[in-house]
Design a protein around this motif. Structure first.
Motif, short mmCIF file in Angstrom:
data_model
loop_
_atom_site.label_atom_id
_atom_site.label_comp_id
_atom_site.label_asym_id
_atom_site.label_seq_id
_atom_site.Cartn_x
_atom_site.Cartn_y
_atom_site.Cartn_z
N GLU A 9 46.16 43.86 38.98
CA GLU A 9 44.78 43.85 37.64
C GLU A 9 45.38 43.69 36.78
O GLU A 9 44.19 43.00 35.76
N GLN A 10 46.71 43.65 36.14
CA GLN A 10 47.31 43.06 35.28
C GLN A 10 48.75 42.35 35.41
O GLN A 10 49.67 42.68 35.73
N THR A 11 49.03 41.49 34.99
CA THR A 11 50.23 40.69 34.80
C THR A 11 50.92 40.57 33.76
O THR A 11 50.08 39.88 32.43
N SER A 12 51.64 40.79 33.45
CA SER A 12 52.99 40.83 32.24
C SER A 12 54.48 40.03 32.12
O SER A 12 54.54 40.68 33.11
N LEU A 13 54.66 39.93 31.06
CA LEU A 13 55.77 39.08 30.36
C LEU A 13 56.38 40.25 29.94
O LEU A 13 56.23 40.56 28.62
N LEU A 14 57.32 40.50 30.19
CA LEU A 14 58.23 41.87 29.78
C LEU A 14 59.76 41.66 29.57
O LEU A 14 60.28 41.19 30.04
N ASN A 15 60.12 41.71 28.09
CA ASN A 15 60.51 41.68 27.98
C ASN A 15 61.82 42.27 28.29
O ASN A 15 61.60 43.45 27.24
N ALA A 16 62.92 43.17 28.86
CA ALA A 16 63.87 44.56 28.66
C ALA A 16 64.67 44.37 27.71
O ALA A 16 64.89 46.29 27.61
N THR A 17 64.61 43.95 26.74
CA THR A 17 65.35 43.38 25.94
C THR A 17 64.98 44.55 24.44
O THR A 17 65.54 45.61 23.94
N THR A 18 64.22 43.17 23.73
CA THR A 18 63.03 43.75 22.40
C THR A 18 61.93 44.74 22.69
O THR A 18 61.39 45.42 22.28
N GLY A 19 61.32 45.04 24.10
CA GLY A 19 59.94 45.65 24.23
C GLY A 19 58.70 44.54 24.13
O GLY A 19 58.05 45.31 24.64
N GLU A 20 59.00 43.84 23.88
CA GLU A 20 57.79 42.57 24.06
C GLU A 20 57.04 42.82 25.03
O GLU A 20 57.79 42.23 26.19
N GLU A 21 55.76 42.61 25.62
CA GLU A 21 55.07 42.40 26.25
C GLU A 21 53.94 41.87 26.29
O GLU A 21 53.24 41.94 25.32
N ARG A 22 53.42 40.16 27.06
CA ARG A 22 52.64 39.48 26.25
C ARG A 22 51.93 39.85 28.10
O ARG A 22 52.70 39.73 29.14
N SER A 23 50.47 40.17 27.65
CA SER A 23 49.56 40.41 28.68
C SER A 23 48.61 39.47 29.56
O SER A 23 48.52 38.97 28.26
N GLY A 24 48.31 39.53 30.23
CA GLY A 24 46.89 38.99 30.94
C GLY A 24 46.35 39.73 32.31
O GLY A 24 46.84 40.96 32.63
N THR A 25 44.89 38.86 32.57
CA THR A 25 44.43 39.84 33.49
C THR A 25 43.96 38.88 34.58
O THR A 25 42.20 38.45 34.89
N PRO A 26 44.73 38.27 35.87
CA PRO A 26 44.62 37.55 36.74
C PRO A 26 42.92 37.87 37.91
O PRO A 26 43.80 38.68 37.91
N ALA A 27 42.58 36.81 37.37
CA ALA A 27 42.03 37.63 38.93
C ALA A 27 42.16 37.09 40.55
O ALA A 27 42.15 35.66 40.60
N ARG A 28 43.33 37.34 41.10
CA ARG A 28 43.95 37.10 42.27
C ARG A 28 44.21 38.00 43.88
O ARG A 28 44.59 39.18 42.75
N PRO A 29 44.32 38.13 44.51
CA PRO A 29 45.16 38.87 45.15
C PRO A 29 46.44 39.87 44.83
O PRO A 29 47.24 38.21 44.20
N ALA A 30 46.68 40.37 45.07
CA ALA A 30 47.47 40.98 45.55
C ALA A 30 49.04 40.29 45.91
O ALA A 30 50.20 39.89 45.99
#
Length: 306
Positions: free
Chosen positions: A266-287
Motif C-alpha cells: 500500500e505504501q513504500t517509504s524511505l525512512l532515516n533511522a537516525t533522524t526519523g525523517e520519512e519520505r513516502s509514496g503509494t506505488p501501484a505494484r504487487p508485494a
C-alpha cells in the motif's frame, strides 16, 4: 663457304652479347631481404611489469572454484590460509561501513551438531574468532556481525521462525546485542538496528495457505534493545544493499507497508533511522516487486524517536 663461316661467327657473337646482357640485368635485381629476427620465446611470454612482491601486501583474497559451490581458497597476501573442500562454503567479509576486509566466514558439515552444519569467523591470520553450531549467513556492518539463518521468510513454514534465527554480535567487545523474538532479518541502520519480525499476534496462521508477509512487522532498536520504531504489516530493506552502492548512506531504509491480506504494497517509504525523517509514496505494484521511485514529501506520525 666464306658466307657460312661469317654467319656462324656472327651468331656466336650475338649469343655472347645476349648472355652478357642477361647477366648484367640479373646483377641489378633487388636482393631478397633477410628474414626479420624474432625475440626469444621466453621474452615473448614474460609478463610485463610483473612484481611478485605485489602479493605480499597482507590483504585477504579468495580464489573461487568453478567446479562446485564450495572448494574456494582463502589467502592473506601470498599465504594460503584455508583450502576449502567442495562441501564447504567460504567468503570474505567486508565491513559495509569502513570498507575494510579483515575477516572471512566459512560453513561446513559437522555431524556432531544438531543441524549437521557448523560455521566460523576467521581473521587475517587464519585464527578462528567465533564458532557456531548452526548454519548461519554473515554480514558485517560497523563492527557488528549480523548472523541470519539461510532461509526465506516468505517460503518457510511459520514454525521455522523462532528465537535464535537472527543474532548480532559486537566484534569489538564480544557482546551479543538484544534481538526481538522471532526476528527473521536484520539491517544495520546507522547506529541502530532494523529487524524484520514474524508477528502473528493473536491470529492463528494457516501455514499452508497464508502469505506470511501479512504477519510481518518492522522494529527499529537502539543497540541496548530500546525500541524506537514499530510498523506492523511491513517489511524492511537496506537502501545500500538494494542499490548495490556501498557509498549510499546506511541509515536510510526502505519500508514496505502491506495491505491486510499481504497481496499488495500500500505504501513504500524511505525512512532515516537516525533522524526519523520519512519520505513516502503509494506505488501501484504487487508485494513481490521492489520500489524504484519515491515522493519527496515527508510523512508525519510514524517517525522513530530520536
Amino acid at each position: 663457304m666464306m658466307k657460312q663461316k661469317l654467319l656462324r661467327v656472327g651468331c656466336a657473337a650475338l649469343s655472347l652479347s645476349m648472355a652478357a646482357g642477361l647477366l648484367a640485368s640479373c646483377s641489378v635485381l633487388p636482393q631478397p631481404s633477410a628474414p626479420a629476427s624474432r625475440p626469444a620465446q621466453q621474452e615473448q611470454d614474460a609478463p610485463k611489469n610483473y612484481d611478485a612482491a605485489s602479493l605480499k601486501d597482507g590483504k585477504l583474497r579468495i580464489l573461487y572454484s568453478y567446479n562446485a559451490p564450495g572448494g574456494n581458497t582463502i589467502l592473506c597476501g601470498d599465504t594460503v590460509l584455508r583450502q576449502s573442500p567442495i562441501t564447504e562454503t567460504s567468503y570474505l567479509l567486508t565491513d559495509r561501513i569502513t570498507g575494510e576486509t579483515n575477516y572471512y566466514f566459512c560453513q561446513w558439515s559437522d555431524n556432531s551438531t544438531a543441524s549437521g552444519r557448523r560455521c566460523g569467523l576467521f581473521d587475517k591470520t587464519g585464527a578462528e574468532v567465533l564458532s557456531l553450531e548452526a548454519p548461519y549467513d554473515a554480514d558485517l556492518s560497523g563492527g557488528l556481525l549480523i548472523l541470519t539463518t539461510p532461509t526465506s521468510f516468505a517460503d518457510s513454514p511459520v514454525h521455522d521462525h523462532a528465537p535464535g534465527d537472527v543474532r548480532v554480535l559486537d566484534l569489538a567487545t564480544g557482546e551479543e546485542l538484544p534481538v526481538p523474538e522471532n526476528a527473521y532479518t536484520c539491517v544495520a541502520a546507522g547506529d541502530r538496528l532494523a529487524f524484520g519480525i514474524y508477528a502473528p499476534g493473536d491470529a492463528v496462521p494457516d501455514e499452508e495457505n497464508d502469505d506470511l508477509y501479512q504477519y510481518s512487522a518492522v522494529q527499529i532498536q537502539e543497540r541496548d534493545g530500546a525500541v524506537v520504531y514499530r510498523n506492523d504489516h511491513a517489511a524492511v530493506l537496506s537502501v545500500t544493499l538494494s542499490n548495490g552502492d556501498a557509498s549510499a548512506p546506511t541509515d536510510w531504509l526502505e519500508i514496505d507497508a502491506y495491505s491486510d491480506d499481504a497481496v499488495s504494497i500500500e505504501q513504500t517509504s524511505l525512512l532515516n533511522a537516525t533522524t526519523g525523517e520519512e519520505r513516502s509514496g503509494t506505488p501501484a505494484r504487487p508485494a513481490s516487486s521492489t520500489a524504484t521511485a519515491y515522493s519527496q514529501s515527508t510523512r508525519a506520525g510514524s517517525s522513530p524517536a530520536t
